[in-house]
Write a protein that holds these residues in place. Structure first.
Motif, PDB file in Angstrom:
ATOM      1  N   TYR A 162       4.832 -10.413 -15.254  1.00  0.00           N
ATOM      2  CA  TYR A 162       4.809  -9.363 -14.225  1.00  0.00           C
ATOM      3  C   TYR A 162       3.848  -9.714 -13.098  1.00  0.00           C
ATOM      4  CZ  TYR A 162       3.777  -4.976 -11.884  1.00  0.00           C
ATOM      5  OH  TYR A 162       3.580  -4.005 -10.932  1.00  0.00           O
ATOM      6  N   ASN A 163       4.325  -9.484 -11.875  1.00  0.00           N
ATOM      7  CA  ASN A 163       3.514  -9.747 -10.684  1.00  0.00           C
ATOM      8  C   ASN A 163       3.760  -8.617  -9.689  1.00  0.00           C
ATOM      9  OD1 ASN A 163       1.929 -10.919  -8.701  1.00  0.00           O
ATOM     10  ND2 ASN A 163       3.566 -12.268  -7.984  1.00  0.00           N
ATOM     11  N   SER A 164       2.723  -7.933  -9.275  1.00  0.00           N
ATOM     12  CA  SER A 164       2.882  -6.779  -8.377  1.00  0.00           C
ATOM     13  C   SER A 164       2.993  -7.239  -6.931  1.00  0.00           C
ATOM     14  CB  SER A 164       1.706  -5.810  -8.540  1.00  0.00           C
ATOM     15  OG  SER A 164       0.480  -6.470  -8.318  1.00  0.00           O
ATOM     16  N   SER A 165       4.191  -7.706  -6.565  1.00  0.00           N
ATOM     17  CA  SER A 165       4.455  -8.141  -5.198  1.00  0.00           C
ATOM     18  C   SER A 165       5.937  -7.946  -4.908  1.00  0.00           C
ATOM     19  CB  SER A 165       4.057  -9.611  -5.004  1.00  0.00           C
ATOM     20  OG  SER A 165       4.832 -10.441  -5.838  1.00  0.00           O
ATOM     21  N   GLY A 166       6.298  -7.994  -3.624  1.00  0.00           N
ATOM     22  CA  GLY A 166       7.683  -7.814  -3.219  1.00  0.00           C
ATOM     23  C   GLY A 166       7.899  -6.451  -2.569  1.00  0.00           C
ATOM     24  N   ASN A 167       9.074  -6.272  -1.985  1.00  0.00           N
ATOM     25  CA  ASN A 167       9.421  -5.009  -1.339  1.00  0.00           C
ATOM     26  C   ASN A 167       9.762  -3.952  -2.387  1.00  0.00           C
ATOM     27  OD1 ASN A 167       9.128  -6.283   1.122  1.00  0.00           O
ATOM     28  ND2 ASN A 167      11.320  -6.652   1.411  1.00  0.00           N
ATOM     29  N   GLN A 210      -1.038   3.552  -3.228  1.00  0.00           N
ATOM     30  CA  GLN A 210      -1.552   2.839  -4.396  1.00  0.00           C
ATOM     31  C   GLN A 210      -0.765   1.543  -4.644  1.00  0.00           C
ATOM     32  OE1 GLN A 210      -4.227   3.453  -6.182  1.00  0.00           O
ATOM     33  NE2 GLN A 210      -4.753   5.344  -5.088  1.00  0.00           N
ATOM     34  N   LEU A 211       0.557   1.613  -4.504  1.00  0.00           N
ATOM     35  CA  LEU A 211       1.390   0.416  -4.714  1.00  0.00           C
ATOM     36  C   LEU A 211       1.067  -0.659  -3.681  1.00  0.00           C
ATOM     37  CD1 LEU A 211       4.823   2.096  -5.531  1.00  0.00           C
ATOM     38  CD2 LEU A 211       3.402   0.771  -7.103  1.00  0.00           C
ATOM     39  N   ALA A 212       0.821  -0.240  -2.441  1.00  0.00           N
ATOM     40  CA  ALA A 212       0.460  -1.199  -1.396  1.00  0.00           C
ATOM     41  C   ALA A 212      -0.889  -1.847  -1.693  1.00  0.00           C
ATOM     42  CB  ALA A 212       0.437  -0.501  -0.040  1.00  0.00           C
ATOM     43  N   MET A 213      -1.795  -1.079  -2.256  1.00  0.00           N
ATOM     44  CA  MET A 213      -3.132  -1.605  -2.554  1.00  0.00           C
ATOM     45  C   MET A 213      -3.108  -2.664  -3.649  1.00  0.00           C
ATOM     46  SD  MET A 213      -5.469   1.865  -2.285  1.00  0.00           S
ATOM     47  CE  MET A 213      -6.946   1.022  -2.859  1.00  0.00           C
ATOM     48  N   VAL A 214      -2.094  -2.612  -4.542  1.00  0.00           N
ATOM     49  CA  VAL A 214      -2.026  -3.607  -5.620  1.00  0.00           C
ATOM     50  C   VAL A 214      -1.108  -4.775  -5.268  1.00  0.00           C
ATOM     51  CG1 VAL A 214      -2.589  -1.916  -7.399  1.00  0.00           C
ATOM     52  CG2 VAL A 214      -0.176  -2.358  -6.852  1.00  0.00           C
ATOM     53  N   GLY A 215      -0.533  -4.769  -4.042  1.00  0.00           N
ATOM     54  CA  GLY A 215       0.200  -5.953  -3.605  1.00  0.00           C
ATOM     55  C   GLY A 215       1.634  -5.763  -3.154  1.00  0.00           C
ATOM     56  N   TYR A 216       2.217  -4.580  -3.358  1.00  0.00           N
ATOM     57  CA  TYR A 216       3.606  -4.356  -2.962  1.00  0.00           C
ATOM     58  C   TYR A 216       3.716  -4.088  -1.460  1.00  0.00           C
ATOM     59  CZ  TYR A 216       5.221  -4.036  -7.809  1.00  0.00           C
ATOM     60  OH  TYR A 216       5.552  -4.308  -9.120  1.00  0.00           O
ATOM     61  N   ASP A 225      -7.707  -0.325 -12.477  1.00  0.00           N
ATOM     62  CA  ASP A 225      -7.593  -1.647 -13.117  1.00  0.00           C
ATOM     63  C   ASP A 225      -6.128  -2.013 -13.333  1.00  0.00           C
ATOM     64  OD1 ASP A 225     -10.413  -1.769 -13.276  1.00  0.00           O
ATOM     65  OD2 ASP A 225     -10.388  -0.686 -15.176  1.00  0.00           O
ATOM     66  N   PHE A 226      -5.268  -1.677 -12.368  1.00  0.00           N
ATOM     67  CA  PHE A 226      -3.836  -1.964 -12.437  1.00  0.00           C
ATOM     68  C   PHE A 226      -3.578  -3.451 -12.655  1.00  0.00           C
ATOM     69  CE2 PHE A 226       0.347  -2.776 -10.683  1.00  0.00           C
ATOM     70  CZ  PHE A 226       1.088  -1.692 -11.101  1.00  0.00           C
ATOM     71  N   PRO A 227      -2.624  -3.861 -13.492  1.00  0.00           N
ATOM     72  CA  PRO A 227      -1.670  -3.023 -14.235  1.00  0.00           C
ATOM     73  C   PRO A 227      -2.176  -2.495 -15.576  1.00  0.00           C
ATOM     74  CG  PRO A 227      -1.151  -5.327 -14.605  1.00  0.00           C
ATOM     75  CD  PRO A 227      -2.317  -5.315 -13.646  1.00  0.00           C
ATOM     76  N   GLY A 228      -3.419  -2.755 -15.891  1.00  0.00           N
ATOM     77  CA  GLY A 228      -3.949  -2.296 -17.174  1.00  0.00           C
ATOM     78  C   GLY A 228      -3.651  -3.287 -18.287  1.00  0.00           C
ATOM     79  N   GLU A 229      -4.108  -2.936 -19.480  1.00  0.00           N
ATOM     80  CA  GLU A 229      -3.888  -3.802 -20.629  1.00  0.00           C
ATOM     81  C   GLU A 229      -2.534  -3.496 -21.241  1.00  0.00           C
ATOM     82  OE1 GLU A 229      -6.230  -5.279 -24.694  1.00  0.00           O
ATOM     83  OE2 GLU A 229      -7.076  -3.710 -23.396  1.00  0.00           O
ATOM     84  N   ASN A 230      -1.707  -4.508 -21.342  1.00  0.00           N
ATOM     85  CA  ASN A 230      -0.327  -4.336 -21.779  1.00  0.00           C
ATOM     86  C   ASN A 230      -0.234  -3.738 -23.190  1.00  0.00           C
ATOM     87  OD1 ASN A 230       2.424  -4.429 -21.767  1.00  0.00           O
ATOM     88  ND2 ASN A 230       2.604  -6.658 -21.784  1.00  0.00           N
TER      89      ASN A 230
END
Length: 221
Positions: A36-41, A67-73, A202-207
């Motif tokens: 998982y990688n928090s990026s993309g549209n 919040q989503l923008a802050m983590v890379g989206y 601490d997104f995405p957190g511990e799986n």
């Protein structure tokens, strides 16, 4: 008398301090793919189609997008331009009412001959007041469970062309998170900011782990 005034003043200070540091207790669980990688549209939508046109969801949507923008989206306003769809759901139960016993503290005083021997003012029968629980009145308290869920799925998997015998009705999910709180607030808007903060801390957190968090609360419910 001076002792009593100091006691009352100290109690008032403690009461004010407690009121200014209110907290919201939350529990958050997150699951995601190993790569998982928090990026993309990404495009944000409500799981309940009727809520997508509500002003309440419009308010929440902006906060979630931030919040989503802050983590890379990268946020987009058109689902057709999105690589991922963030599906949001939230709700509150009818509450559970319980009986609570709350002790009331008050002063009491007593005097014996032995007290006179220990007193700094023998013969004056002066005794400092003592404080103890004088009664335990019953009151009712209703606690509500508020839940907030976020699923991120590949946009392509939601299109009709994706449906086949192998993956019929199976959206390809890459991330999911669940957060809930139990408290006296009976409206979602009253603690939504705290639930959102807990979800993205601490997104995405511990799986696969559930994390208990206490979030500072400065609003009113």
């Amino acid at each position: 008398m001076e002792y009593l005034q100091r006691f009352v003043l100290l109690s008032l200070i403690l009461f004010i301090s407690a009121c200014s540091t209110l907290k919201v207790d939350t529990k958050t669980t997150a699951f995601y793919q190993q790569n998982y990688n928090s990026s993309g549209n990404i495009f944000v939508v409500s799981a309940d189609i009727d809520k997508n046109n509500s002003l309440e969801f419009a308010n929440y949507k902006k906060k979630i997008e931030t919040q989503l923008a802050m983590v890379g989206y990268s946020i987009v306003n058109n689902a057709n331009a999105a690589q991922y769809i963030a599906i949001v759901a939230y709700g509150i139960d009818n509450g559970k009412t319980s009986v609570v016993l709350t002790p009331i503290f008050g002063p009491y005083a007593f005097y014996t001959d032995e007290d006179d021997k220990r007193s700094a003012f023998p013969g004056r029968r002066y005794v400092m007041p003592q404080y103890a629980a004088t009664s335990k009145p019953a009151s009712l308290i209703t606690l509500y469970t508020i839940s907030f869920a976020l699923d991120i799925v590949e946009a392509e998997s939601l299109k009709p062309s994706y449906v086949s015998i192998e993956n019929k009705n199976q959206a390809k999910k890459v991330y999911e998170s669940r957060v809930k709180s139990i408290g006296e607030c009976d409206v979602i808007a009253g603690v939504f900011d705290q639930l959102l903060a807990a979800m993205f801390k601490d997104f995405p957190g511990e799986n696969g782990k559930t994390k208990a968090q206490t979030i500072r609360y400065e609003g009113e419910c």
